[in-house]
Design a protein around this motif. Structure first.
Motif, PDB file in Angstrom:
ATOM      1  N   LEU A 247     -31.983 -17.065 -20.717  1.00 56.80           N
ATOM      2  CA  LEU A 247     -33.411 -17.310 -20.952  1.00 56.80           C
ATOM      3  C   LEU A 247     -33.850 -18.668 -20.409  1.00 56.80           C
ATOM      4  O   LEU A 247     -35.038 -18.946 -20.281  1.00 56.80           O
ATOM      5  N   ARG A 248     -32.875 -19.518 -20.139  1.00 56.15           N
ATOM      6  CA  ARG A 248     -33.091 -20.775 -19.417  1.00 56.15           C
ATOM      7  C   ARG A 248     -33.846 -21.886 -20.143  1.00 56.15           C
ATOM      8  O   ARG A 248     -33.760 -23.037 -19.740  1.00 56.15           O
ATOM      9  N   SER A 249     -34.638 -21.601 -21.171  1.00 60.27           N
ATOM     10  CA  SER A 249     -35.316 -22.708 -21.859  1.00 60.27           C
ATOM     11  C   SER A 249     -35.686 -22.320 -23.279  1.00 60.27           C
ATOM     12  O   SER A 249     -35.798 -21.141 -23.608  1.00 60.27           O
ATOM     13  N   LEU A 335     -27.039   0.868 -24.144  1.00 57.35           N
ATOM     14  CA  LEU A 335     -28.153   1.010 -23.212  1.00 57.35           C
ATOM     15  C   LEU A 335     -28.208  -0.262 -22.372  1.00 57.35           C
ATOM     16  O   LEU A 335     -28.242  -1.357 -22.931  1.00 57.35           O
ATOM     17  N   GLY A 336     -28.199  -0.113 -21.048  1.00 55.35           N
ATOM     18  CA  GLY A 336     -28.212  -1.281 -20.188  1.00 55.35           C
ATOM     19  C   GLY A 336     -29.484  -1.348 -19.368  1.00 55.35           C
ATOM     20  O   GLY A 336     -30.000  -0.320 -18.931  1.00 55.35           O
ATOM     21  N   VAL A 337     -30.013  -2.562 -19.195  1.00 58.40           N
ATOM     22  CA  VAL A 337     -31.175  -2.746 -18.335  1.00 58.40           C
ATOM     23  C   VAL A 337     -30.877  -3.930 -17.430  1.00 58.40           C
ATOM     24  O   VAL A 337     -30.779  -5.064 -17.899  1.00 58.40           O
ATOM     25  N   VAL A 338     -30.692  -3.659 -16.133  1.00 57.21           N
ATOM     26  CA  VAL A 338     -30.453  -4.751 -15.195  1.00 57.21           C
ATOM     27  C   VAL A 338     -31.816  -5.281 -14.767  1.00 57.21           C
ATOM     28  O   VAL A 338     -32.480  -4.695 -13.912  1.00 57.21           O
ATOM     29  N   ALA A 339     -32.252  -6.331 -15.442  1.00 56.62           N
ATOM     30  CA  ALA A 339     -33.597  -6.853 -15.187  1.00 56.62           C
ATOM     31  C   ALA A 339     -33.701  -8.291 -15.665  1.00 56.62           C
ATOM     32  O   ALA A 339     -32.848  -8.771 -16.411  1.00 56.62           O
ATOM     33  N   ASP A 340     -34.761  -8.939 -15.232  1.00 55.11           N
ATOM     34  CA  ASP A 340     -35.037 -10.309 -15.658  1.00 55.11           C
ATOM     35  C   ASP A 340     -35.643 -10.272 -17.065  1.00 55.11           C
ATOM     36  O   ASP A 340     -36.748  -9.759 -17.261  1.00 55.11           O
TER      37      ASP A 340
END
Ligand SMILES: Cc1cc2nc3c(=O)[nH]c(=O)nc-3n(C[C@H](O)[C@H](O)[C@H](O)COP(=O)(O)OP(=O)(O)OC[C@H]3O[C@@H](n4cnc5c(N)ncnc54)[C@H](O)[C@@H]3O)c2cc1C
Ligand SMILES: Cc1cc2nc3c(=O)[nH]c(=O)nc-3n(C[C@H](O)[C@H](O)[C@H](O)COP(=O)(O)OP(=O)(O)OC[C@H]3O[C@@H](n4cnc5c(N)ncnc54)[C@H](O)[C@@H]3O)c2cc1C
Lengths: 363, 284
Positions: A247-249, A335-340
């Motif tokens: 999430l970076r911040s 359940l997988g979601v390859v996303a930002d």
């Protein structure tokens, strides 16, 4: 030397000798029922559920042990024990036990054990349980296995307690063969909650304490309850949304909270977020944080390290959002979601919000 | 005031790997560190010393190479280091460990002054039982204060201490009499950098090394594997999950469309959830 799991030792301690004569009288399975401030800790009921199975396998009785400050609490907690599988309940009721303190609790427990002689003694791996178990085991000079994830009875009738080691990458089964009682602690939410059997009843055995307040050195000056709003109910939440370094911040972490709020769930994170100060320590999920068992767990920007995995594997549905299709979390997510996640989380929050409000209007 | 801090040397578990075929721990080349939880105890002890005067002794039971961790503790500012090392301690569980450490602590009391406060960390990162602190307290008859977030008051002359202890659902403020055993909560302070002087001193310092006999232990049956009631029966790898992850297709869809299909997939996995959410959002 001391840091290795002892290799299954050949001979000596490893083989089961005949149990020493004075331990043969030790029978029955006991669960210490934590009920500070009159509230039964759910881990005690989970332990009663598991204890029931162990007692049945051994053909012995299951007892709850209730230490508390007044008779009313004792009666209410005893009733809860019976409804969750106990055959009998030992109660020690004394004003000096109203707040947890090591000294009187250890005294009451060791006294009870020496009088009524259980073969198995189980406690929750909470701050109270760990504080008490360590003292009781040392006083009784018996074995204590910490943070077990599985309890079983082996072919020879002994307790086989399995716990994760090295951050969960391996499991080890630990036994106390030649000493009694065999003691173990289990973390909250590792075992399933047994169904409540309303109206189920049993025997109450009252045990005296014989300890005056003046004999106890440690005093409780105050108890400052956590503010309700700050309390993380993570371990027992049905829905948990968590974030990781992806999430970076700290600002982006608010996206996790927003989704949790719409879903009426709680939020948490991976350990690095605690170290960075984005979340408080009681919201860390994993081996050195909380074990959770929600119906739905959504992990955003979490790689799925083994230490994180062991804390979430009990979830019914694990949803992972990660930009890296090879992230470890996809090894155990349903359940997988390859996303930002930074883009997807607000959209997901909005989708749920819209769906729920539309349907509410329609309904 | 003399304060003792018990510290364990542990493998840096972030770097431990398990051999995929034999299920054994690959320790080769894995660096060892001071158990991170013990640094909170050490820092708290150093602060008390700086405020009230006295000495801080660090104590480790472990193999000879644990000397390295003790020397590191000296660079942070500890005054003395004691290494309890003997092959008789090999294979100790927590009961045998607390026996050996209690003996060493008694010996430290004789040699260097009886400590009114013994610190341990909350738990280790390898054994992770949190049992050694209570074990030591019980064996030495010290008043036990676990999960301490703050030492609110300490009066060595009156022999009293008041602490804030993390309990379930709140904080207990406890007052008791010295001597005590304190297990320090994590995250309550930050270990200092240590001065250059301390670094020089640490490099030259002699580490006190004691065998079981040196620590006054005569009953070796209470040490190591023989003194350990617990037995590790087997070590094995967790079962891999058979079921594979279902990937929600993400190619050529807008974020909004993706969110909608993720929501639909979640409801497919958890059919009862939609109704429950509806009830929740409708309020009581
Ligand atoms: C003794 C010990 C105990 C530990 N206990 C715990 C514990 O209890 N709990 C715990 O969680 N950890 C624990 N850890 C730490 C653990 O080993 C990992 O380091 C930690 O879980 C990693 O956190 P993370 O997944 O947030 O970060 P990372 O491993 O850095 O993963 C970040 C992930 O985010 C993904 N990502 C990046 N950008 C995005 C984006 N925009 N959208 C979506 N995904 C993105 C990356 O692909 C990556 O997979 C422990 C470690 C040790 C040594
Ligand atoms: C994977 C694994 C699982 C284990 N499970 C169990 C178990 O269930 N029951 C059991 O009885 N034993 C168990 N052991 C053995 C146990 O780890 C050792 O007895 C160890 O010496 C101390 O226990 P700990 O690491 O759990 O320390 P903890 O009790 O977690 O340590 C608390 C504090 O005590 C102090 N301390 C601990 N060890 C030392 C030391 N050697 N020198 C100085 N100070 C120290 C430190 O301040 C530390 O922070 C296990 C070991 C391993 C590797």
């Amino acid at each position: 030397m001391t840091d290795a799991p002892k290799p299954a030792p050949a001979g000596r301690a490893g083989t089961k000798r005949e149990l020493p004569e004075h331990f043969k009288a030790y029978k029955h399975v006991w669960v210490v029922v934590e009920c500070e401030h009159g509230v039964v800790h759910p881990v005690a009921l989970e332990l009663l559920g598991e204890g029931r199975k162990l007692a049945d396998k051994r053909g012995v009785e299951l007892a709850g042990v209730v230490l508390c400050g007044d008779d009313l609490t004792a009666a209410l907690v005893a009733a809860a024990c019976f409804e969750h599988g106990a055959d009998l309940v030992y109660t020690v009721t004394d004003p000096v036990l109203a707040h947890y303190r090591n000294e009187p609790y250890t005294r009451a427990m060791t006294d009870l054990v020496n009088t009524h002689k259980p073969e198995i003694l189980l406690l929750g791996a909470t701050n109270l349980g760990r504080d008490l178990a360590g003292s009781v085991a040392t006083t009784l000079l018996t074995g204590l296995t910490a943070d077990c994830t599985e309890l079983a009875i082996d072919d020879e009738g002994s307790l086989a307690a399995t716990r994760p080691t090295f951050g969960g990458s391996l499991l080890c089964t630990i036994m106390t063969l030649n000493y009694r009682p065999q003691m173990a602690t289990v973390r909250p939410r590792v075992l399933a909650m047994p169904a409540r059997q309303i109206g189920r009843w049993g025997r109450v055995v009252v045990h005296p304490l014989n300890l005056a307040e003046d004999d106890i050195i440690t005093k409780v000056l105050r108890f400052v309850a956590d503010r309700e709003s700050d309390k993380a109910q993570l371990a027992y939440a049905d829905i948990v949304v968590a974030g990781g370094l992806g999430l970076r911040s700290a600002e982006n972490f608010q996206l996790v909270r927003a989704l949790a709020e719409v879903l009426g769930g709680d939020y948490g994170g991976s350990r690095p977020l605690v170290q960075k100060g984005w979340i408080s320590a009681d919201r860390q999920i994993g081996q050195t944080g909380k074990t959770i068992r929600p119906k739905l767990y959504i992990a955003a920007g979490i790689s799925g390290a083994i230490q994180h995995r062991v804390g979430v594997e009990g979830a019914d549905t694990i949803v992972a959002i990660n930009t890296d299709p090879n992230a470890q979390i996809f090894d155990f997510a349903h359940l997988g979601v390859v996303a930002d996640a930074i883009e997807l989380l607000p959209a997901l929050t909005e989708a749920f919000r819209a769906h729920l409000s539309v349907n509410r209007l329609a309904g | 005031m003399h304060i003792v801090v018990c510290m364990k040397q542990v493998p840096d578990s972030a770097q431990i790997r398990v051999h995929p075929v034999t299920n054994t721990i690959m320790r080769q080349g894995v660096p060892t560190i001071i158990n991170p939880y013990d640094l909170f105890a050490l820092e708290e002890a150093l602060r008390l010393r700086d405020r009230l005067g006295g000495e801080v002794t660090v104590l480790t039971m472990g193999p000879p190479m644990a000397e390295e961790s003790l020397r590191k503790a000296l660079t942070f500012g500890a005054d003395r280091a004691v290494l309890l090392t003997d092959r008789f301690f090999a294979g100790s569980d927590t009961l045998a460990t607390s026996f050996a450490l209690a003996a060493a602590l008694a010996k430290i009391g004789q040699e260097f002054g009886v400590p009114p406060i013994v610190f341990t960390g909350k738990q280790t990162i390898d054994g992770d039982t949190a049992q050694v602190g209570p074990g030591i307290a019980k064996r030495l008859g010290l008043n036990q204060l676990t999960y301490v977030a703050k030492i609110a008051d300490l009066d060595p002359t009156a022999g009293t201490i008041t602490v804030e202890r993390r309990a379930e659902g709140g904080v207990q403020v406890l007052s008791t009499r010295l001597p005590v055993l304190v297990t320090m909560l994590e995250g309550v302070n930050e270990i200092r950098r240590g001065s250059l002087d301390d670094a020089y001193r640490a490099a030259r310092a002699t580490i006190v090394k004691w065998t079981a006999a040196d620590a006054g232990i005569t009953d070796l049956g209470k040490c190591g594997l023989r003194g350990s009631p617990t037995i590790v029966k087997k070590v094995f790898a967790p079962q891999a999950r058979a079921e594979k992850v279902r990937q929600v297709p993400t190619a050529d869809v807008s974020t909004e469309a993706l969110a909608a299909s993720v929501m639909a997939e979640i409801f497919k996995c958890q059919p009862a959830l939609e109704g429950e959410l509806m009830r929740f959002s409708a309020g009581p």
